[in-house]
Every structure is written in C-alpha cells, then in structure tokens.
Write an enzyme that holds these catalytic residues in place. Structure first.
Site, PDB file in Angstrom:
ATOM      1  N   SER A 288     -34.370  17.345  -2.508  1.00 55.83           N
ATOM      2  CA  SER A 288     -34.405  17.031  -1.072  1.00 55.83           C
ATOM      3  C   SER A 288     -33.035  17.279  -0.467  1.00 55.83           C
ATOM      4  O   SER A 288     -32.243  18.067  -0.972  1.00 55.83           O
ATOM      5  CB  SER A 288     -34.826  15.570  -0.875  1.00 55.83           C
ATOM      6  OG  SER A 288     -33.832  14.689  -1.393  1.00 55.83           O
TER       7      SER A 288
ATOM      8  N   GLU B 177     -43.935  19.525  -1.761  1.00 60.69           N
ATOM      9  CA  GLU B 177     -45.232  18.977  -1.383  1.00 60.69           C
ATOM     10  C   GLU B 177     -46.129  20.017  -0.715  1.00 60.69           C
ATOM     11  O   GLU B 177     -47.314  19.776  -0.502  1.00 60.69           O
ATOM     12  CB  GLU B 177     -45.046  17.796  -0.430  1.00 60.69           C
ATOM     13  CG  GLU B 177     -44.388  16.572  -1.058  1.00 60.69           C
ATOM     14  CD  GLU B 177     -44.175  15.464  -0.050  1.00 60.69           C
ATOM     15  OE1 GLU B 177     -45.145  14.733   0.245  1.00 60.69           O
ATOM     16  OE2 GLU B 177     -43.039  15.338   0.461  1.00 60.69           O
TER      17      GLU B 177
END
Length: 273
Positions: free
Chosen positions: A215, A89
C-alpha cells in the site's frame, strides 16, 4: 485517453460526506491492517460506511473495517479511514487514491498514513515503528497517469521530499518523550497479494528498501500531487530478511499490528498539531 481522476465524482462524494458531519477535518488518517484501534480514541464520532458514500470503493481485506470516521483527537478535527483500498484487490489506481482526493475537497491539509509492513532492515524487530522517510515504487501503474486536473495539482509534482521533514522530526522527538523507540527508513511498495520470495527480499534490500508492503506508495504520490503535508508510519509486523525469513500469514500480520497499535495511538495523538 483515460483520466484517473474524476473530479465530479470527488465533489459528489465530498458533498455527501459534508452533510453527514459537523465541522471541517484538517488532518486525514489512513489506518492500515490491524491498526483500527485509534478509532476508539476519536471523540464525537460520525461514522459513515464506505458502502453509503457515492463512488467510494469498498474495502475487502481482513482487519479493515471499511468506515470513514470524523471526530476529534485531542481537540483536532480528524477524518480517519478505517480501511484502505489496495491495487491487489482489483481496484485501479484511481480507486486506490480516490478517498485522499475527496479529503482534500473536505478541507484536509495534513495526512498521516500508517501501514503494516515487513522488515527488510536487519536492525528492525517485529513490533517496531518506522518513520517513513522515502518510498520506492514497484507498482506497474501510477495514480497520476492520464490527463491532469490542474485544479488539484501540477502535471509533474516534485517527489524529492514526499514526507514533511519538520513533521518527521517532531514525531521523532515526541517518540523520545513517550519512551517509544522509532526507526527511520524507506518503504518499498509492491503489488501483492503474494508475499515476497527470498530472492525478492534480497533484491528489495539491495535497492534500498527498509520495509516492504502492498500500500502507501500510491497514496503518498496522490497526496503530494494535491499539496497535502504527509507523515508515514509503518508497524514492522514480520522480519523479511533472507537468513531468517519464515512462513507467515496475513492473520499474524494483523495480530502484531494490533498489539503494536497502542504505541501508534499514543504517538499519533501527540503529533496532530
């Protein structure tokens, strides 16, 4: 020298959250893409949008609500992150793991990390739950890079057992009692946001990955650094195996995660103590 951990910011965030909740969370839960259904089962909820918490990043990913929820699951005080932060992100590692460090200051002692992942192991099927036994990092950075805060943990934390083995065995047994088949394996973390090529999938399997995602690895490292007991669970949302690999979308990943969420919710509620 850059210091990834800003202890003062952690304290200010923790102080803000403490004023918004009544009690002390003992178990932290990170909910991955499409896995926010667990929130519905939390009783006596206090909900705090990330955007209101000083120094907190804001989640930008579909399937992530972007809220911190305090409440009780089967009587256990929990702090759930409905939405996490990813390196892809644009956040640096300090932002990715910041909420975990804040949880430590709030009183959290154990951390359950969930994610949606692609299956590399040919024995895995879409919708399976995998207990994460180990991790492989393909990230170009580490959340502990920079000067170390000794108050939080050692300069060189031991990562030989990043997940609590006793908790893994307890979870496996609970799964059998509930009729939930659990797989075990190694989670391989990549930066994203592109999905893997066929060549990468073959390479990741060759070096020991059973599931791949974007992640978890930084969060596990940070949690071990600050002394939290960690349990990791992946929902296998697609088969990333060279011979059967096909095009898939993030929307499909979220859909599978949501459909498998009932099994995950049932399991998590039984392994809190």
């Amino acid at each position: 020298m850059k210091n990834n951990l800003n202890l003062q910011h952690c304290r200010e965030s923790a102080q803000f959250i403490t004023k918004r909740i009544e009690g002390t969370p003992k178990i932290g839960i990170i909910l991955g893409s499409g896995l926010g259904g667990l929130v519905d089962d939390i009783e006596g909820k206090s909900i705090i949008p990330y955007s209101e918490i000083p120094h907190f990043p804001v989640s930008t990913v579909e399937g992530h609500m972007g809220e911190l929820i305090y409440g009780f699951l089967k009587g256990s005080p929990v702090m759930a992150m409905a939405g996490r932060f990813h390196f892809y992100e644009g956040y640096d590692m300090a932002a990715v793991v910041f909420p975990i460090q804040v949880m430590k200051l709030l009183g959290v002692e154990k951390l359950i990390i969930t994610n949606a992942a692609g299956g590399l192991n040919p024995n895995f099927e879409v919708g399976d739950l995998m207990l994460i036994e180990d991790i492989i990092s393909r990230f170009p950075d580490n959340p502990l890079r920079g000067s170390n805060e000794e108050e939080f943990g050692p300069r060189f934390p031991d990562m030989s057992e990043p997940f609590d083995q006793k908790w893994i065995e307890q979870t496996f047994s609970k799964g059998e009692e509930l009729g939930i088949i659990l797989k075990r394996g190694t989670y391989l973390g990549v930066t994203g946001p592109v999905l893997e090529t066929r060549a990468e999938i073959g390479f990741f399997r060759l070096i020991g990955g059973d599931a791949v995602g974007m992640s978890t690895v930084p969060e596990v490292i940070a949690a071990n650094h600050i002394g939290l007991k960690v349990l990791g669970i992946s929902v296998i949302t697609n088969e990333s195996i060279p011979k059967v690999a096909k095009e898939f979308t993030h929307e499909e990943v979220v859909d599978v995660a949501q459909r498998s969420g009932k099994k995950l919710v049932a399991l998590v509620k039984e392994i809190l103590n």
